[in-house]
Scaffold this active site. Structure first.
Site, short mmCIF file in Angstrom:
data_model
loop_
_atom_site.label_atom_id
_atom_site.label_comp_id
_atom_site.label_asym_id
_atom_site.label_seq_id
_atom_site.Cartn_x
_atom_site.Cartn_y
_atom_site.Cartn_z
N HIS A 1 2.42 -18.78 2.62
CA HIS A 1 3.76 -19.24 2.26
C HIS A 1 3.98 -19.15 0.76
O HIS A 1 4.98 -18.61 0.28
CB HIS A 1 3.94 -20.68 2.76
CG HIS A 1 5.26 -21.27 2.39
ND1 HIS A 1 5.44 -22.01 1.24
CD2 HIS A 1 6.47 -21.20 3.00
CE1 HIS A 1 6.71 -22.38 1.18
NE2 HIS A 1 7.35 -21.91 2.24
N LYS B 1 -14.92 14.91 -16.92
CA LYS B 1 -15.33 15.39 -18.23
C LYS B 1 -15.71 16.88 -18.18
O LYS B 1 -15.26 17.68 -18.99
CB LYS B 1 -16.54 14.56 -18.67
CG LYS B 1 -16.88 14.67 -20.11
CD LYS B 1 -18.16 13.88 -20.37
CE LYS B 1 -18.36 13.69 -21.83
NZ LYS B 1 -17.78 12.47 -22.32
N ARG C 1 15.65 -15.10 5.63
CA ARG C 1 14.93 -16.08 6.47
C ARG C 1 15.74 -17.38 6.46
O ARG C 1 15.75 -18.11 5.46
CB ARG C 1 13.54 -16.35 5.91
CG ARG C 1 12.55 -15.18 6.04
CD ARG C 1 11.24 -15.57 5.39
NE ARG C 1 10.14 -14.70 5.72
CZ ARG C 1 9.66 -13.75 4.91
NH1 ARG C 1 10.19 -13.55 3.74
NH2 ARG C 1 8.63 -13.02 5.29
N MET D 1 -22.36 4.45 -16.81
CA MET D 1 -23.59 5.22 -16.54
C MET D 1 -24.25 5.59 -17.86
O MET D 1 -23.79 5.18 -18.92
CB MET D 1 -23.23 6.43 -15.70
CG MET D 1 -22.86 6.04 -14.29
SD MET D 1 -22.44 7.43 -13.28
CE MET D 1 -20.84 7.87 -13.88
N ARG E 1 17.96 -13.27 9.92
CA ARG E 1 17.06 -13.58 11.04
C ARG E 1 17.30 -15.00 11.53
O ARG E 1 17.39 -15.93 10.73
CB ARG E 1 15.61 -13.43 10.58
CG ARG E 1 14.64 -13.79 11.68
CD ARG E 1 13.22 -13.61 11.26
NE ARG E 1 12.79 -14.68 10.37
CZ ARG E 1 11.59 -14.72 9.82
NH1 ARG E 1 10.73 -13.74 10.02
NH2 ARG E 1 11.24 -15.72 9.03
N TYR F 1 14.63 2.51 6.33
CA TYR F 1 14.59 1.72 5.09
C TYR F 1 13.34 0.86 5.03
O TYR F 1 12.68 0.62 6.04
CB TYR F 1 15.84 0.84 4.95
CG TYR F 1 15.91 -0.31 5.94
CD1 TYR F 1 15.32 -1.54 5.64
CD2 TYR F 1 16.57 -0.16 7.15
CE1 TYR F 1 15.38 -2.59 6.54
CE2 TYR F 1 16.64 -1.21 8.06
CZ TYR F 1 16.04 -2.42 7.75
OH TYR F 1 16.09 -3.46 8.64
N GLU G 1 7.09 -7.51 15.97
CA GLU G 1 5.98 -8.15 15.27
C GLU G 1 4.85 -8.60 16.19
O GLU G 1 3.96 -9.31 15.77
CB GLU G 1 6.46 -9.27 14.35
CG GLU G 1 7.56 -10.14 14.88
CD GLU G 1 8.10 -11.14 13.84
OE1 GLU G 1 7.59 -11.22 12.71
OE2 GLU G 1 9.05 -11.84 14.20
N ASP H 1 3.34 -10.52 10.72
CA ASP H 1 2.91 -10.99 12.03
C ASP H 1 2.26 -9.87 12.84
O ASP H 1 1.31 -10.11 13.57
CB ASP H 1 4.10 -11.58 12.81
CG ASP H 1 4.29 -13.05 12.47
OD1 ASP H 1 3.28 -13.78 12.54
OD2 ASP H 1 5.41 -13.45 12.14
N GLY I 1 -18.50 3.82 -19.74
CA GLY I 1 -19.66 3.02 -20.13
C GLY I 1 -20.54 2.54 -18.97
O GLY I 1 -21.48 1.79 -19.19
N ARG J 1 -8.81 13.87 -22.09
CA ARG J 1 -8.44 13.35 -20.76
C ARG J 1 -7.05 12.73 -20.88
O ARG J 1 -6.59 12.42 -21.98
CB ARG J 1 -9.44 12.33 -20.26
CG ARG J 1 -9.62 11.17 -21.18
CD ARG J 1 -10.73 10.25 -20.72
NE ARG J 1 -11.05 9.31 -21.77
CZ ARG J 1 -12.12 8.55 -21.80
NH1 ARG J 1 -12.99 8.63 -20.84
NH2 ARG J 1 -12.33 7.71 -22.77
N CYS K 1 10.26 -5.14 7.22
CA CYS K 1 10.57 -6.26 6.33
C CYS K 1 9.35 -7.15 6.05
O CYS K 1 9.46 -8.15 5.38
CB CYS K 1 11.73 -7.09 6.86
SG CYS K 1 11.33 -7.91 8.41
N GLY L 1 8.10 -6.52 11.48
CA GLY L 1 7.58 -7.70 10.78
C GLY L 1 6.07 -7.51 10.70
O GLY L 1 5.32 -8.03 11.52
N THR L 2 5.65 -6.76 9.70
CA THR L 2 4.24 -6.34 9.68
C THR L 2 3.29 -7.46 9.25
O THR L 2 2.09 -7.30 9.38
CB THR L 2 4.06 -5.11 8.77
OG1 THR L 2 4.83 -5.32 7.59
CG2 THR L 2 4.49 -3.85 9.47
N ARG M 1 -24.87 13.78 -20.64
CA ARG M 1 -23.92 12.70 -20.33
C ARG M 1 -23.48 12.76 -18.88
O ARG M 1 -23.34 13.84 -18.31
CB ARG M 1 -22.64 12.83 -21.17
CG ARG M 1 -22.82 12.67 -22.63
CD ARG M 1 -21.48 12.98 -23.31
NE ARG M 1 -21.65 13.30 -24.71
CZ ARG M 1 -21.53 12.43 -25.69
NH1 ARG M 1 -21.21 11.18 -25.43
NH2 ARG M 1 -21.70 12.80 -26.93
N SER N 1 13.21 -3.99 13.20
CA SER N 1 12.66 -4.22 11.86
C SER N 1 11.21 -4.68 12.04
O SER N 1 10.95 -5.67 12.73
CB SER N 1 13.48 -5.27 11.13
OG SER N 1 12.89 -5.51 9.87
#
Ligand code: PEP
Ligand code: MG
Length: 888
Positions: free
Chosen positions: A470, A28, A576, A109, A632, A865, A759, A783, A107, A354, A845, A780-781, A98, A778
């Site tokens: 899952h 503000k 999969r 504060m 896979r 990718y 992974e 796992d 709203g 704003r 992936c 496998g984040t 303010r 690839s």
């Protein structure tokens, strides 16, 4: 010596801040300064910095003398400019005080208006305005607000005094009070405050000012503001700025007004000036909704306000000025603005501007329109839309106008809204769907066996599991709404009942879920379908031109392939194969394989599966013509495929000519304490080479078949859960030998790749060795997060929310990649991989491949990718473009 500055003036003569100083002056304050510099009629004032707030906290809530001196100097400037004096009984200057933090916290504060009034200055205000009633009403409002905000007084008793007097005078509205009534009220208020709190209402304007500033600083820490910050991930250590601004009054009679306007329609994005106002009112009255605000112009008329005269009709001069200012502001900020204004006796003032909040559809339309108007560059337009907001555009959403009864809140696992008849198992879901009944599948958790039920259901609700459970992963893949881990719902599968906060629901009852918010509602709430607009297409084309990361999809059936292509996927990053095994005609063959006693029995069972898999892959290759398809090999532990119900056990015993006890014993043998770290992934391929060989054969026979039919195929075979180079070496050699057989049998050769998922941490750390046997990595984040943190994907939901509350996790690490920890492994593996195999292709992936912050990270470390569920493909395309704009 350079003394640190804590007070920044904004007025026509001297403005010290600007729009880029939000960290110090709050949103503000920064915008008030910017508007003053632009020459807009902003009531003069000054901003006390967020840094001063932090010092105030450090000093145990005391305003330092040096800060007070700076404030007095700034106040003197305002007095000079306005010609009024703070506390003067003839020509009093009044202030509003303010809050204004870096991020908008509407709203949350405190605010004090009409500051500076006392028994003397009220007379001055009365003479100055020639309006005694107005002056005393302002004084009454001030006492009410100040005693509440600053003195912590419960003002309900003041309200009831006011109501009593209304009754005594036989009037209905506040404005019907006479000046004498208001004087009586002021006296009564002061008396009540003294009697009830033992404190005298302060008459010294300077004391009022110090106390109000302190109160606004303190309101940064109030529980409401804290909660809001937690919900919106705003750090607690930012502090708030305080804006002290000379008052202008929209409630000085019929030539005064106050209102709010948007430079474009915030719900559709259409370029039409849009807003509401109230004659003879203060700003708060518009928001409070006590009176119906009038339309600002013809565009703003709707069924509830069309009988009221517009601002344009009533105050044409001010309206024209407002049009001039809104155009100026929109051009200057290059974005749709949300502006607050006040007219005091015919003079227009701008109180705030704003960037306006808007729906996703509006955000997209505004971005695209502003490029064609020459207001924004394509890059600026791309940066102006949050990737996550595209979600709203691609899925059906709840009709905002319908009434809703919220029952519970779980995790927003897969966006979209859906309602239906509750069913507690997949068979029931399928049966009902066949009869044309829309159902919501409600389960404690889902397993691969529920695929059929998930396909049949409109949406999925689970009481357990996290964002990579899952249910969540599969629902996202299908583009189906899902609320997961809704722990306040207790499900009894035997009784087919659920209870939530004291209400019970069973089959025959209806629920609706909103997968974008995690909310669960009673009954069926109507939804609005999403449609792809021309703006969306244009916008996404710009994103594609700008991004470096390719965007693939996680898909394992032809339908998902089609959806992902519609959304712009450039290949499959993860197919999969296990999802294909649950169809009734296949599950028996899988179970026969699991129960095999030796390799030749296993091969016999696998032969039955081969044609099914080949068919699946042909369908996928055909859809993905010309694009890479990464498949896979089998990943989950075998026991996931075992029969559970007595009926299933019976069927299998019959089919295999075994006793029920033999089946049960075998199932027991396969039991693992920790299946996620057990006999799964490539470990299955090492123990039972026939399984992977069959899958490799199915992939390559399908590729050969498709290619002979004119399809351009690019098969990639991916080995899961590799931890040692030896595992990959063995499985690569096995695969190549199977592939060579297929080539020899079919007298064809096709290019293919064999690579691995990364992974587990060991794979990342030894990526230099693994890379030599891999054409691609690839990540496998899902796992990799699980194994790096030692945090179960399936159980983390039980305590993660508590960790998040404590601030230990800013976001769920299964949703947004832990860049400090897991991210390092991605960086190391990518570097080691490329150093040892310059041709290696690297992607991601895990679910993080569709999450904007994680995509930024993937861009920064130079992945080739990202791969995500079909409905997230547009989000990933935009995030990848933004990452490239920001990081080059
Ligand atoms: C992963 O672990 O990130 C992955 C993509 O595999 P899944 O989720 O099937 O274990
Ligand atoms: Mg995995």
């Amino acid at each position: 010596m350079n003394v640190e500055k804590f007070v920044y003036a904004f007025n026509g003569l001297n403005t010290e801040g600007n729009k880029d100083m939000k960290d110090l002056l709050g949103g503000k304050g920064a915008n008030l300064a910017e508007m003053s510099s632009l020459g807009l009629p902003v009531p003069p004032g000054f901003t006390i910095t967020t840094k001063a707030c932090l010092n105030f906290e450090k000093d145990d809530g005391v305003l330092s003398e040096s800060l007070k001196t700076e404030i007095k100097n700034a106040l003197n400037q305002v007095e000079k400019i306005t010609g009024k004096k703070f506390g003067d009984s003839n020509n009093p200057l009044l202030f509003s005080v303010r809050s204004g933090a870096r991020a908008s916290m509407p709203g949350m504060m405190d605010t004090v208006l009409n500051l500076g009034l006392n028994d003397e200055t009220v007379e001055g205000l009365s003479k100055l305005t020639g309006n005694e009633r107005f002056a005393w009403d302002s004084y009454r409002r001030f006492i009410q607000m100040y005693s509440n905000v600053v003195m912590g007084f419960n003002t309900a008793i003041l309200e009831s005094t006011l109501e009593d007097l209304k009754e005594a005078r036989n009037i209905k509205e506040d404005w019907e009070f006479s000046p004498a009534d208001l004087k009586e009220l002021v006296a009564a208020y002061k008396r009540i405050i003294l009697e009830d709190s033992g404190k005298k209402f302060p008459t010294d304007p300077m004391e009022q000012l110090w106390e109000s500033i302190s109160a606004v600083f303190n309101s940064w820490k109030n529980p409401r503001a804290r909660k809001y910050r937690e919900l919106h991930h705003i750090p607690h250590n930012w502090g708030t700025a305080v804006n002290v601004q000379s008052m202008v009054f929209g409630n000085m009679g019929d030539s005064s007004a106050t209102g709010v306007c948007f430079t474009r329609d915030p719900s559709t994005g259409e370029k039409r000036f849009f807003g509401e106002f109230l004659i003879n009112a203060q700003g708060e009255d518009v928001v409070a909704g006590i009176r119906t605000p009038a339309p600002i112009n013809n565009f703003s008329k709707n069924s509830s306000n069309q009988h009221l005269k517009s601002f344009e009709e009533l105050m044409p001069k001010s309206y024209n000025q407002l049009c001039e200012y809104y155009n100026k502001l929109e051009k200057h900020y290059k974005d749709m603005q949300d502006i607050e204004f006040t007219v005091e006796k015919g003079t227009l003032y701008i109180l705030q501007t704003r960037n306006g909040k808007r729906t996703s559809a509006a955000a997209l339309k505004i971005a695209v329109d502003m490029v064609s108007e020459g207001l924004k560059t394509q890059e600026e337009a791309l940066m102006s839309v949050k990737p996550e907001d595209l979600n709203q555009l691609l899925h059906p959403r709840l009709d905002p106008k319908s009434p809703k009864n919220l029952l519970a809140k779980g995790l927003p696992a897969s966006p979209g809204a859906a309602g239906g008849l509750i069913v507690f198992d997949s068979e029931e879901a399928i049966l009902k769907k066949e009869k044309g009944i829309k159902v919501l599948l409600v389960r404690r958790e889902t397993s691969p066996e529920d695929i059929g039920g998930m396909v049949a259901a409109e949406g999925i609700l689970t009481s357990r599991g996290g964002m990579t459970s899952h249910a969540a992963v599969v629902a996202r893949g299908m583009g189906k709404p899902c609320v997961a881990g809704c722990t306040s719902i207790l499900i009894d599968h035997n009784l087919k009942k659920l209870s939530v906060n004291g209400s019970a629901f069973g089959e025959g009852d209806f629920l609706t879920i909103d997968g974008a918010t995690g909310e669960v509602f009673e009954g069926v709430i109507p939804t609005i379908e999403a449609e792809i607009s021309q703006e969306f297409i244009t916008f996404m084309e710009w994103a594609d031109k700008r991004r470096k990361l390719k965007v693939r999809t996680n898909a394992d059936n032809p339908h998902d392939c089609e959806v992902s292509l519609k959304f712009g996927a450039e290949g499959i990053g993860l197919c999969r194969t296990e999802h294909m095994f649950f169809a009734p005609e296949r599950i028996l063959a899988i179970r026969e394989m699991i129960f095999a006693n030796n390799s030749s029995e296993r091969s016999k069972a696998l032969k039955k599966l081969l044609p099914y898999q080949r068919e699946d892959f042909i369908g996928i290759f055909e859809r993905m013509n010309g694009l890479p398809v990464n498949i896979r090999l089998l990943d989950p532990p075998l026991h996931e495929f075992l029969p559970h119900s007595e009926e299933e056990i019976n069927t299998l015993a019959h089919y295999l000519n075994l006793s029920q006890t033999q089946i049960k014993n075998r199932a027991e043998e396969l039991f693992e304490f920790n299946p996620m770290l057990g006999h799964r992934g490539c470990r299955l391929g090492i123990s039972f080479p026939e399984i992977y060989n069959m899958q490799v054969r199915a992939i390559m026979e399908a590729a050969v078949f498709a290619s002979k039919n004119g399809i351009s195929v690019q098969p990639e075979i991916m080995i899961p859960l590799v931890a040692m180079k030896e595992e990959l070496e063995i499985l690569r050699a096995n695969s190549i030998s199977e592939i060579e057989k297929v080539f020899a049998e079919t007298n064809t050769k096709i290019d293919y790749k064999i690579g691995t998922m990364i992974e587990v941490p060991r794979a990342a750390l030894t990526a230099n060795e693994i890379a030599k046997a891999a054409d691609f990595f690839s990540f496998g984040t899902n796992d990799l997060t699980q194994t790096t943190y030692g945090l179960s994907r399936d159980d983390a939901g039980k305590f993660l929310p508590h960790y998040q509350k404590l601030g230990l996790f800013a976001t769920d690490p299964f949703v947004s990649l832990d860049q400090n920890g897991v991210g390092q492994l991605l960086e190391i593996a990518t570097r080691l991989g490329r150093e040892n195999n310059p041709k290696i292709h690297v992607g991601i992936c895990g679910e993080h491949g569709g999450e904007p912050k994680s995509i930024y990270f993937c861009h920064k470390i130079g992945l080739d990718y990202v791969s995500c569920s079909p409905y997230r493909v547009p989000i990933a395309r935009l995030a990848a473009a933004q990452a490239s704009i920001v990081h080059g």
